[in-house]
Design an enzyme around this catalytic site. Structure first.
Site, PDB file in Angstrom:
ATOM      1  N   SER A 118      67.326  30.892  39.771  1.00  0.00           N
ATOM      2  CA  SER A 118      66.460  30.667  38.655  1.00  0.00           C
ATOM      3  C   SER A 118      66.683  29.160  37.849  1.00  0.00           C
ATOM      4  CB  SER A 118      66.644  31.882  37.664  1.00  0.00           C
ATOM      5  OG  SER A 118      65.634  31.534  36.750  1.00  0.00           O
TER       6      SER A 118
ATOM      7  N   HIS B 110      63.414  30.531  42.072  1.00  0.00           N
ATOM      8  CA  HIS B 110      62.841  31.460  41.096  1.00  0.00           C
ATOM      9  C   HIS B 110      62.320  30.608  39.957  1.00  0.00           C
ATOM     10  CE1 HIS B 110      61.989  35.283  39.600  1.00  0.00           C
ATOM     11  NE2 HIS B 110      62.124  34.810  38.412  1.00  0.00           N
TER      12      HIS B 110
ATOM     13  N   ASP C 202      60.787  30.761  36.221  1.00  0.00           N
ATOM     14  CA  ASP C 202      60.375  31.388  35.149  1.00  0.00           C
ATOM     15  C   ASP C 202      59.220  30.454  34.343  1.00  0.00           C
ATOM     16  OD1 ASP C 202      61.833  33.835  35.490  1.00  0.00           O
ATOM     17  OD2 ASP C 202      63.747  32.606  35.001  1.00  0.00           O
TER      18      ASP C 202
ATOM     19  N   MET D 136      57.056  30.856  30.979  1.00  0.00           N
ATOM     20  CA  MET D 136      56.988  31.808  29.817  1.00  0.00           C
ATOM     21  C   MET D 136      55.944  31.142  29.097  1.00  0.00           C
ATOM     22  SD  MET D 136      60.876  32.687  29.096  1.00  0.00           S
ATOM     23  CE  MET D 136      62.031  32.664  30.325  1.00  0.00           C
TER      24      MET D 136
ATOM     25  N   HIS E 124      57.194  32.990  38.674  1.00  0.00           N
ATOM     26  CA  HIS E 124      57.190  34.246  38.082  1.00  0.00           C
ATOM     27  C   HIS E 124      56.398  33.993  36.731  1.00  0.00           C
ATOM     28  CE1 HIS E 124      60.081  37.480  35.621  1.00  0.00           C
ATOM     29  NE2 HIS E 124      58.781  37.745  35.967  1.00  0.00           N
TER      30      HIS E 124
ATOM     31  N   MET F 156      55.280  35.002  33.435  1.00  0.00           N
ATOM     32  CA  MET F 156      55.612  35.899  32.306  1.00  0.00           C
ATOM     33  C   MET F 156      54.518  35.468  31.228  1.00  0.00           C
ATOM     34  SD  MET F 156      59.813  36.271  31.864  1.00  0.00           S
ATOM     35  CE  MET F 156      60.159  34.879  32.975  1.00  0.00           C
TER      36      MET F 156
ATOM     37  N   MET G 207      62.980  43.608  36.764  1.00  0.00           N
ATOM     38  CA  MET G 207      63.705  43.081  35.485  1.00  0.00           C
ATOM     39  C   MET G 207      64.879  43.874  35.250  1.00  0.00           C
ATOM     40  SD  MET G 207      62.269  40.358  35.308  1.00  0.00           S
ATOM     41  CE  MET G 207      63.115  39.760  33.830  1.00  0.00           C
TER      42      MET G 207
ATOM     43  N   GLY H 161      62.243  36.952  28.834  1.00  0.00           N
ATOM     44  CA  GLY H 161      62.145  35.875  27.631  1.00  0.00           C
ATOM     45  C   GLY H 161      63.537  34.986  27.677  1.00  0.00           C
ATOM     46  N   PHE H 162      64.451  35.471  27.982  1.00  0.00           N
ATOM     47  CA  PHE H 162      65.492  34.631  27.790  1.00  0.00           C
ATOM     48  C   PHE H 162      66.511  34.817  28.869  1.00  0.00           C
ATOM     49  CE2 PHE H 162      64.061  35.072  23.534  1.00  0.00           C
ATOM     50  CZ  PHE H 162      64.087  33.742  22.939  1.00  0.00           C
TER      51      PHE H 162
ATOM     52  N   GLY I  16      70.576  34.673  30.503  1.00  0.00           N
ATOM     53  CA  GLY I  16      71.987  35.013  30.035  1.00  0.00           C
ATOM     54  C   GLY I  16      72.050  36.177  29.417  1.00  0.00           C
TER      55      GLY I  16
ATOM     56  N   ASP J 116      66.049  40.470  38.794  1.00  0.00           N
ATOM     57  CA  ASP J 116      66.312  39.434  38.256  1.00  0.00           C
ATOM     58  C   ASP J 116      66.679  39.762  36.858  1.00  0.00           C
ATOM     59  OD1 ASP J 116      66.096  36.919  37.002  1.00  0.00           O
ATOM     60  OD2 ASP J 116      63.765  37.100  36.867  1.00  0.00           O
ATOM     61  N   GLY J 117      67.911  39.168  36.477  1.00  0.00           N
ATOM     62  CA  GLY J 117      68.288  39.248  34.854  1.00  0.00           C
ATOM     63  C   GLY J 117      69.792  39.772  34.817  1.00  0.00           C
ATOM     64  N   GLY J 118      70.528  39.149  34.303  1.00  0.00           N
ATOM     65  CA  GLY J 118      71.786  39.751  34.242  1.00  0.00           C
ATOM     66  C   GLY J 118      72.847  39.869  35.148  1.00  0.00           C
TER      67      GLY J 118
ATOM     68  N   GLY K 251      70.622  33.182  37.780  1.00  0.00           N
ATOM     69  CA  GLY K 251      70.465  31.966  36.850  1.00  0.00           C
ATOM     70  C   GLY K 251      71.734  31.429  36.455  1.00  0.00           C
TER      71      GLY K 251
END
Length: 215
Positions: free
Chosen positions: A8, A33, A35, A37, A66, A68, A137, A142-143, A145, A174-176, A196
């Site tokens: 990402s 990827h 993002d 937003m 992606h 959002m 997700m 939105g953020f 990390g 995606d995410g974490g 990311g």
């Protein structure tokens, strides 16, 4: 077939975007990827079609954009023209899913759909055969990390089961994602790992990708 790695770019250094994209390619990433937003659907703003177009001209990697966005149908055409290969919209947006799916297909792009952590899979059932990609997700969007939310694991397991019945979509998360989470996702049968901070903070990105692909 090994898992695909989709870094990402939002977690990269935009002050040296060209170098970051070259490093991502050289590391062996399979796709990129992006993002996008809007500050409405999520409480953050990133970039729009102009940046996607610039990224497209700087890399040969396939682009998964992606969206959002609260009303993705208004922008699908612009992101397609900017060079997106996959356009992923949120099922929770205000746009009617059937309309967005048709727009993306009519533009010759692959259709992706994303689910927030609290959204049940059943909302996708009417359109399941239309998707090229389903993005789960692992955090609230939105953020970057944030820590991975363990309660999404059963959702991922269910989608792996659904896919095994003959559906053609690729399953992405995606995410974490860190090393521990990535290992678990790969073992579960996820097709694409979006990462990311884990990727872009690595001092040896090539080894990281190789390690994930050979688990």
């Amino acid at each position: 077939m090994s898992v695909k790695i989709s870094p990402s770019i939002i977690a990269g250094d935009f002050a040296k975007l060209k170098e970051e994209l070259k490093s991502t390619e050289e590391a062996g990433a399979d796709m990129l990827h992006l993002d996008v937003m809007d500050g409405v659907f999520v409480p953050n703003i990133t970039f729009g079609p102009l940046v996607v177009d610039a990224i497209n001209r700087l890399t040969d990697l396939p682009l998964d954009t992606h969206l959002m966005l609260i009303e993705p149908h208004k922008y699908v055409e612009r992101f397609a023209e900017a060079g997106s290969d996959i356009i992923t919209f949120h099922i929770e947006s205000r746009s009617k899913a059937r309309i967005v799916i048709k727009m993306i297909k009519d533009l010759g792009k692959k259709v992706g759909v994303s689910l927030n952590p609290s959204t049940p899979i059943r909302v996708l059932y009417p359109y399941m055969e239309e998707f090229d990609l389903i993005l789960v997700m692992g955090v609230n969007p939105g953020f970057y990390g944030q820590k991975f939310i363990p309660s999404v694991i059963p959702k991922i397991e269910k989608l792996v089961e659904i896919k095994s019945k003959g559906l053609k979509f690729e399953l992405s998360v995606d995410g974490g994602v860190n090393e521990e989470i990535a290992k678990r996702l790969i073992e579960m049968g996820v097709d694409i790992i979006v990462t990311g901070k884990y990727f872009y903070s690595s001092k040896d990105r090539k080894s990281l990708v190789s390690h994930l692909k050979n688990q």
